[in-house]
Scaffold this motif. Structure first.
Motif, PDB file in Angstrom:
ATOM      1  N   LEU A  90     -72.175 136.042 -27.844  1.00 16.45           N
ATOM      2  CA  LEU A  90     -71.220 136.260 -28.920  1.00 16.45           C
ATOM      3  C   LEU A  90     -70.999 134.994 -29.745  1.00 16.45           C
ATOM      4  CD1 LEU A  90     -68.743 138.405 -26.857  1.00 16.45           C
ATOM      5  CD2 LEU A  90     -69.834 139.164 -28.964  1.00 16.45           C
ATOM      6  N   GLU A  91     -71.101 133.851 -29.103  1.00 17.70           N
ATOM      7  CA  GLU A  91     -70.887 132.576 -29.802  1.00 17.70           C
ATOM      8  C   GLU A  91     -72.032 132.265 -30.756  1.00 17.70           C
ATOM      9  OE1 GLU A  91     -69.249 129.417 -31.265  1.00 17.70           O
ATOM     10  OE2 GLU A  91     -68.196 130.441 -29.636  1.00 17.70           O
ATOM     11  N   ALA A  92     -73.241 132.654 -30.395  1.00 16.66           N
ATOM     12  CA  ALA A  92     -74.422 132.323 -31.190  1.00 16.66           C
ATOM     13  C   ALA A  92     -74.397 133.044 -32.526  1.00 16.66           C
ATOM     14  CB  ALA A  92     -75.687 132.708 -30.416  1.00 16.66           C
ATOM     15  N   ASP A  93     -75.108 132.479 -33.493  1.00 14.13           N
ATOM     16  CA  ASP A  93     -75.252 133.159 -34.777  1.00 14.13           C
ATOM     17  C   ASP A  93     -75.998 134.469 -34.605  1.00 14.13           C
ATOM     18  OD1 ASP A  93     -74.072 131.127 -36.523  1.00 14.13           O
ATOM     19  OD2 ASP A  93     -75.783 129.899 -35.938  1.00 14.13           O
ATOM     20  N   LEU A  94     -76.891 134.500 -33.618  1.00 12.22           N
ATOM     21  CA  LEU A  94     -77.620 135.726 -33.296  1.00 12.22           C
ATOM     22  C   LEU A  94     -77.722 135.837 -31.785  1.00 12.22           C
ATOM     23  CD1 LEU A  94     -79.385 138.113 -34.467  1.00 12.22           C
ATOM     24  CD2 LEU A  94     -81.351 136.675 -33.936  1.00 12.22           C
ATOM     25  N   GLY A  95     -77.183 136.922 -31.209  1.00  3.22           N
ATOM     26  CA  GLY A  95     -77.259 137.155 -29.776  1.00  3.22           C
ATOM     27  C   GLY A  95     -78.364 138.139 -29.454  1.00  3.22           C
ATOM     28  N   VAL A  96     -79.275 137.746 -28.571  1.00  2.00           N
ATOM     29  CA  VAL A  96     -80.405 138.601 -28.197  1.00  2.00           C
ATOM     30  C   VAL A  96     -80.370 138.817 -26.694  1.00  2.00           C
ATOM     31  CG1 VAL A  96     -82.906 138.906 -28.284  1.00  2.00           C
ATOM     32  CG2 VAL A  96     -81.751 137.613 -30.094  1.00  2.00           C
ATOM     33  N   ALA A  97     -80.326 140.060 -26.264  1.00  2.00           N
ATOM     34  CA  ALA A  97     -80.274 140.376 -24.835  1.00  2.00           C
ATOM     35  C   ALA A  97     -81.605 140.952 -24.374  1.00  2.00           C
ATOM     36  CB  ALA A  97     -79.155 141.387 -24.545  1.00  2.00           C
ATOM     37  N   ILE A  98     -81.999 140.573 -23.159  1.00  2.00           N
ATOM     38  CA  ILE A  98     -83.176 141.166 -22.526  1.00  2.00           C
ATOM     39  C   ILE A  98     -82.786 142.544 -22.008  1.00  2.00           C
ATOM     40  CG2 ILE A  98     -84.699 141.005 -20.528  1.00  2.00           C
ATOM     41  CD1 ILE A  98     -85.562 139.119 -22.635  1.00  2.00           C
ATOM     42  N   GLY A  99     -83.590 143.550 -22.296  1.00  2.00           N
ATOM     43  CA  GLY A  99     -83.233 144.930 -21.980  1.00  2.00           C
ATOM     44  C   GLY A  99     -83.005 145.223 -20.524  1.00  2.00           C
ATOM     45  N   ALA A 100     -83.642 144.453 -19.637  1.00  2.00           N
ATOM     46  CA  ALA A 100     -83.464 144.688 -18.211  1.00  2.00           C
ATOM     47  C   ALA A 100     -82.215 144.004 -17.680  1.00  2.00           C
ATOM     48  CB  ALA A 100     -84.681 144.187 -17.437  1.00  2.00           C
ATOM     49  N   GLY A 101     -81.498 143.325 -18.549  1.00  2.00           N
ATOM     50  CA  GLY A 101     -80.307 142.599 -18.118  1.00  2.00           C
ATOM     51  C   GLY A 101     -79.113 143.505 -17.909  1.00  2.00           C
ATOM     52  N   THR A 102     -77.962 142.885 -17.743  1.00  2.00           N
ATOM     53  CA  THR A 102     -76.749 143.648 -17.469  1.00  2.00           C
ATOM     54  C   THR A 102     -76.254 144.350 -18.726  1.00  2.00           C
ATOM     55  OG1 THR A 102     -75.327 141.782 -18.034  1.00  2.00           O
ATOM     56  CG2 THR A 102     -76.078 141.943 -15.751  1.00  2.00           C
ATOM     57  N   ASN A 103     -75.498 145.427 -18.519  1.00  2.00           N
ATOM     58  CA  ASN A 103     -74.929 146.147 -19.645  1.00  2.00           C
ATOM     59  C   ASN A 103     -74.013 145.263 -20.469  1.00  2.00           C
ATOM     60  OD1 ASN A 103     -76.189 148.592 -19.190  1.00  2.00           O
ATOM     61  ND2 ASN A 103     -74.616 149.286 -17.773  1.00  2.00           N
ATOM     62  N   VAL A 104     -73.303 144.354 -19.805  1.00  2.00           N
ATOM     63  CA  VAL A 104     -72.380 143.485 -20.523  1.00  2.00           C
ATOM     64  C   VAL A 104     -73.129 142.612 -21.512  1.00  2.00           C
ATOM     65  CG1 VAL A 104     -70.666 141.668 -20.285  1.00  2.00           C
ATOM     66  CG2 VAL A 104     -70.760 143.508 -18.613  1.00  2.00           C
ATOM     67  N   ALA A 105     -74.257 142.045 -21.075  1.00  2.00           N
ATOM     68  CA  ALA A 105     -75.056 141.220 -21.979  1.00  2.00           C
ATOM     69  C   ALA A 105     -75.575 142.058 -23.141  1.00  2.00           C
ATOM     70  CB  ALA A 105     -76.216 140.578 -21.217  1.00  2.00           C
ATOM     71  N   ILE A 106     -76.061 143.251 -22.833  1.00  2.00           N
ATOM     72  CA  ILE A 106     -76.613 144.121 -23.869  1.00  2.00           C
ATOM     73  C   ILE A 106     -75.555 144.491 -24.894  1.00  2.00           C
ATOM     74  CG2 ILE A 106     -77.551 146.435 -24.273  1.00  2.00           C
ATOM     75  CD1 ILE A 106     -79.056 146.124 -21.596  1.00  2.00           C
ATOM     76  N   GLU A 107     -74.357 144.845 -24.413  1.00  2.00           N
ATOM     77  CA  GLU A 107     -73.305 145.264 -25.325  1.00  2.00           C
ATOM     78  C   GLU A 107     -72.753 144.100 -26.142  1.00  2.00           C
ATOM     79  OE1 GLU A 107     -72.726 148.235 -25.917  1.00  2.00           O
ATOM     80  OE2 GLU A 107     -73.403 149.371 -24.188  1.00  2.00           O
ATOM     81  N   SER A 108     -72.964 142.861 -25.686  1.00  2.00           N
ATOM     82  CA  SER A 108     -72.462 141.695 -26.396  1.00  2.00           C
ATOM     83  C   SER A 108     -73.474 141.156 -27.393  1.00  2.00           C
ATOM     84  CB  SER A 108     -72.103 140.587 -25.392  1.00  2.00           C
ATOM     85  OG  SER A 108     -71.138 141.033 -24.478  1.00  2.00           O
ATOM     86  N   ALA A 109     -74.672 141.699 -27.398  1.00  2.00           N
ATOM     87  CA  ALA A 109     -75.751 141.147 -28.214  1.00  2.00           C
ATOM     88  C   ALA A 109     -75.865 141.853 -29.555  1.00  2.00           C
ATOM     89  CB  ALA A 109     -77.074 141.257 -27.450  1.00  2.00           C
ATOM     90  N   ASP A 110     -76.566 141.190 -30.482  1.00  2.00           N
ATOM     91  CA  ASP A 110     -76.892 141.784 -31.776  1.00  2.00           C
ATOM     92  C   ASP A 110     -78.209 142.552 -31.685  1.00  2.00           C
ATOM     93  OD1 ASP A 110     -74.697 140.506 -33.260  1.00  2.00           O
ATOM     94  OD2 ASP A 110     -75.777 138.659 -32.837  1.00  2.00           O
ATOM     95  N   LEU A 111     -79.147 141.991 -30.917  1.00  2.00           N
ATOM     96  CA  LEU A 111     -80.451 142.617 -30.712  1.00  2.00           C
ATOM     97  C   LEU A 111     -80.714 142.730 -29.217  1.00  2.00           C
ATOM     98  CD1 LEU A 111     -82.647 140.605 -33.281  1.00  2.00           C
ATOM     99  CD2 LEU A 111     -81.516 142.793 -33.656  1.00  2.00           C
ATOM    100  N   VAL A 112     -81.406 143.779 -28.811  1.00  2.00           N
ATOM    101  CA  VAL A 112     -81.788 143.965 -27.408  1.00  2.00           C
ATOM    102  C   VAL A 112     -83.303 144.132 -27.344  1.00  2.00           C
ATOM    103  CG1 VAL A 112     -81.551 145.378 -25.339  1.00  2.00           C
ATOM    104  CG2 VAL A 112     -79.600 145.088 -26.869  1.00  2.00           C
TER     105      VAL A 112
END
Length: 719
Positions: free
Chosen positions: A616-638
């Motif tokens: 959330l702090e980053a200008d662009l948040g990118v989550a790895i799809g196999a990661g946790t739901n929390v990371a995915i929901e906090s990201a801009d791209l998955v």
């Protein structure tokens, strides 16, 4: 099988790191503002576009106001369909449409009131979100899209009513009012549907804590609600269960998975005196824990608080359409006022001056502007999905175009988050024989390090013998009998505890492996140590290529990890990353990202719950799809395919998307350079006067160009 770091090894400080994490998280929250504080002072609010996290009341479009408070894709969908039902008869009975398409509308008593009555309903129903949004923008003194839309539909609506009731002469603009509201509602429906759902991050965090706990009352256990637990209570945590509250182990030994907090994939050994945190998953042994913190005081709750704060205070780009609309609002009001005064001063009657002014104000809000960005986003999102990239925040395309730094979490992002055998050190036995025996013992173990050994034996197609008298020794490892010989395999400390010692060649192997930050397992029989297995998290196959391509694109790769310095250095060297941060506590990832942003726009790529604040702090948040739901929901791209190369593809797509946005805004607003002066009547002396009907042709052509240009985005090659 469980494992503990050797004293003085890179992993020996693990328990204190966890305690330090909890203490720092709690300290930060105690000194932080309340969750709602981010909304209290408009001066502290950053710009936030349509990709906002709706958990906090909607969508922060500008400082100090909430542009889409209470709005949802579902709401705009319902308003669109009803608005369409109201618009069709308005268009059917409009004189312009009858003339253009060569038909005569059905006539009946009171037919002249169909358009006014339906327009009143449409104005207040379909146009209400824009009227509300305009009030918020004006209160914040930052007019944008909502103000421009509200101005256009209000002018068209009230002007048409005045003409209908015969106050002034002219042609009512009911059809323009209807189509303008319909297209704007459609644009916002498309837009919000593409980003809705980002607020689920906190829901997923809350789901990590079980609803009940096994409280020890005397010599028996009693199942109670987690909410009923108090500091000082003793609870039993059975194998496989989640820890319900922060506490200290009073009895028992086990290994606990704390990856949600630390990002590290290896289970952490726990025995008497060790701290455990809510949300962690217990391994193979039962633990008796004394509760120290419950509810809002747990470490997991502090992470929830950090995520909520980051969602509330995260700086936003004011989106392109809003910026264009803001300028058009000033231009329209200025041009309309000047038009009205100029014609009056030139001696024309009030009716003519009003008609010219209304035409200017209505023309200033082109239909295409409401679709310019959403149409590009829809096509970009479709392209992203085909390339394994899920877009959660439409602003990502605007913010990713000029990134200078991409920071990667290590575990689960650059690495697979699962262990592999890196080296086998033997003493007196062949390597394959050592692997065969180890795989036989670990075949019945659930420990991830043991599984890695079994997978290595399978990869080498080694035949694995049967094991008898298998035994799990909590906190140490496993033991069993193979072909009449008793073997043990587990943490290296078990060697000394069993009265054995490492021969020189194995001691050198141990030192070498620990120097690289690798985890080590020792295998021994009753009289000697037979082998050491060095295991490490596997680097993703495409990670090195992704780092290389980022460098070629002028983007600096950075690695951030909670792992030890030795582990971080080894992985960084393997991938060619010059800059890395090791031993980073969860709450400090966001701080490091904040510091990196001083060097230019920064993206963060992660997969764990502890990565959510940094995403959330980053200008662009990118989550790895196999990661946790929390990371995915906090990201801009998955990244659906867990491929770091998709980061490179996402950057390419973002540049192409942003370019299309600029082009569409030009086509959607550029015609105003010609239309507004003509609508104002600057060419009146030459007999040229732009009527609302002719202006509508300009707007229609602009809308078609915008739609076609958005589709052309699909021709971009990302590979």
């Amino acid at each position: 099988m469980a494992e503990e770091p050797l004293p003085g090894s890179p992993r020996a400080e693990r328990p204190s790191s966890l305690e330090k994490t909890g203490e720092r998280l709690r300290d930060r929250v105690e000194h932080a503002r309340p969750l709602g504080a981010a909304h209290d002072d408009p001066r502290k609010q950053g710009h936030q576009g349509h990709g906002a996290h709706h958990a906090h009341g909607g969508h922060k479009g500008h400082e100090g106001h909430d542009k889409h408070a209470g709005h949802s894709a579902h709401m705009f969908r319902n308003r669109f369909w009803l608005s369409l039902a109201l618009t069709l008869p308005i268009l059917y009975f409009d004189m312009h449409f009858q003339e253009w398409f060569g038909y005569t509308a059905v006539q009946f008593p009171g037919v002249g009131w169909v358009q006014p009555v339906l327009s009143v309903i449409l104005y207040f129903y379909g146009g209400w979100p824009f009227l509300e949004g305009a009030l918020r923008e004006l209160r914040a003194r930052q007019p944008g899209m909502m103000t421009l839309i509200a101005l256009a539909i209000s002018v068209a609506f009230f002007y048409s009513l005045v003409v209908t009731f015969g106050v002034i002469e002219g042609m009512p603009l009911y059809w323009e009012l209807a189509t303008l509201i319909l297209i704007m509602v459609l644009g916002h429906w498309i837009e919000m549907a593409s980003v809705e759902g980002a607020s689920r991050a906190l829901e997923h965090l809350a789901s990590l804590v079980p609803v009940s706990a096994h409280k020890l009352v005397g010599n028996r256990t009693e199942e109670v609600s987690v909410d009923a637990l108090r500091a000082g209570d003793r609870i039993l945590i059975r194998p496989g269960e989640q820890v319900p509250a922060d506490g200290v182990v009073m009895d028992g030994a086990s290994s606990v998975n704390e990856a949600f907090l630390t990002g590290e994939s290896r289970p952490v050994p726990k025995e008497q005196g060790a701290e455990v945190v809510a949300g962690a998953v217990n391994g193979e042994g039962a633990l008796t824990v004394e509760v120290k913190r419950t509810g809002d005081q747990t470490t997991l709750s502090q992470i929830q608080r950090l995520v909520a704060e980051a969602q509330a205070s995260r700086s936003r780009f004011q989106n392109l359409a809003d910026r264009a609309a803001g300028w058009l609002t000033y231009i329209a009001v200025g041009a309309g006022t000047l038009t009205f005064l100029a014609w009056l001063l030139l001696g024309f009657d009030l009716n003519f001056a009003i008609t010219r002014t209304v035409t200017v104000l209505v023309m200033a809000c082109p239909h295409a502007l409401g679709l310019a960005i959403p149409l590009v986003i829809v096509n970009a999102t479709a392209m992203s999905a085909k390339n394994g990239i899920l877009v959660r925040n439409r602003e990502a395309f605007e913010r990713a175009r000029d990134l200078k730094i991409v920071a990667f979490d290590k575990t689960g992002t650059l690495t697979e988050g699962k262990f592999g055998v890196r080296s086998v050190y033997t003493g007196g036995v062949a390597e394959e024989e050592a692997l065969t025996l180890a795989a036989a013992l670990e075949g019945r173990s659930e420990h991830p390090l043991g599984k890695a050994i079994v997978e290595e034996a399978d990869a080498r197609t080694l035949g694995v013998p049967d094991v008898r008298d298998f035994e799990v020794v909590a906190g140490k490892g496993v033991a069993g009998t193979v072909d009449g010989t008793r073997y043990r395999i587990g943490r290296p400390e078990w060697v000394n505890e069993g009265g054995l010692s490492l021969p020189p060649e194995l001691q050198r192997g141990l030192d070498e492996a620990e120097g690289r930050g690798e985890s080590v397992i020792a295998m021994m029989d009753e009289g000697r140590v037979l082998a050491l297995f060095a295991l490490a998290d596997k680097v993703r196959g495409s990670a090195k290529e992704a780092v290389k391509r980022l460098k070629e694109a002028g983007v600096q790769p950075v690695m951030i990890t909670g792992d030890a310095e030795a582990v971080a250095k080894t992985v960084a060297q393997e991938l060619g990353i010059a800059r890395y941060h090791a031993r980073v506590l969860p709450e400090n990832k966001a701080r490091i990202v904040r510091e990196l942003k001083q060097g230019g726009p920064t993206a963060f790529v992660g997969d764990g719950i502890n990565d959510a604040p940094a995403l959330l702090e980053a200008d662009l948040g990118v989550a790895i799809g196999a990661g946790t739901n929390v990371a995915i929901e906090s990201a801009d791209l998955v990244l659906i395919e867990d491929d770091p190369l998709d980061v490179v593809r996402a950057l390419r797509l973002s540049k192409a998307t942003y370019s299309k946005m600029i082009q569409n805004l030009f086509w959607a607003t550029g015609y105003n350079a010609v239309a507004l002066p003509l609508a104002a009547g600057v060419a009146y002396a030459w007999g040229i006067l732009l009527s609302p009907a002719v202006g509508a042709v300009f707007m229609s052509a602009s809308t078609v160009i915008v739609a076609v240009n958005a589709v052309l985005l699909r021709r971009t090659r990302l590979a």
